[in-house]
Motif scaffolding. Sequence first.
Motif: not given
Length: 353
Positions: A153-163
Amino acid sequence: MTNPLDELVTKALDRRPPTREEAARVLGTEFDVLDVVAAAARVRRHFFGNRVKLNTIINMKSGLCPEDCTYCAQRLGADSDILKYSWVPPEEAATAADAAATAGAKRICLVASGRGPGQRDITRISDTIEAIRAKQPEVEICACLGLLSEGQAQQLRGAGVHAYSHNLNTNERRYGDICSTHTFTDRVSTVREATSAGLSPCSGAIFGMGETDEDVISLAFELLELDPDSVPINFLIPMEGTPLEGQWGLTPQRCLRILALYRFFFPDVEVRLAGGREIHLRNVQALALHLANSIFLGDYLTSEGQTGDQDRQLITDAGFVVEGTEETTLPPERHDLVTVRRRGVGTDLAPNV
């Protein structure tokens, strides 16, 4: 004498959920369905006015899933005549996202079949987001990739995922009836993992799978515990080749009552009218917009939806407007509702019991 529906409206405006008894009355036949819709519509208008948020799905990887969810045409062993392909290139996804955003979509949902993402999949999503942002820098990105492992989840957030979207689909009591390859707890854990990483939690349900009123109500309470920002409401599309292909028990009235109930449970949350709306709501889709403040634009994962022109005309004809990127979907934070405890244990004042 106080109208019970008025009492539900009052509670919802104060962000208090219905009791189980109140919820059962909404789903039952005691109140006319139009009265139920009118009451819940007051709550929807209070928090979201006449705005409708548009979202679109990009199916990044279709079919070939190892999970056995009985409602899904992508499931292990399904004999459904659907598109099957591996990951689409970032440029292709970005082109589709650009077209959707230009047509009014505020959120792009990147969905991939499978139990959960591997590291290569996280990289694919990251590359896709980069390509999308080059064309549409303001659009929201939601990922729906299955069960998340620690740190993803942290990786996805770092990639620019909002939700992050991960539906509970049905209540815990009957989850084993619709899937045996993972558990209800697995799904809850993924939603909490996403939330802990700072992703906006999106979690909802599929109705029409043989659930009882009590199941519908229990799921609402279970979703409340996750405190989602978005609650997609899907109505089962009984695809041929799946174990639930014969489940055609929903009526437009049943769908409206479920939507109204979930608006009472989630008064200031994005309630999204999702898969199956065209099939089951049919000529009363406009009424559903008085309950849901968000819809999917265009096609779904394995089935086609209405055209964008039809959806936009539906919104206009019902007296609503498409929500712009400059507008905030969720209501402002209500810090006035937060009261620091000054009574009970550790004080000289009696507890509030």
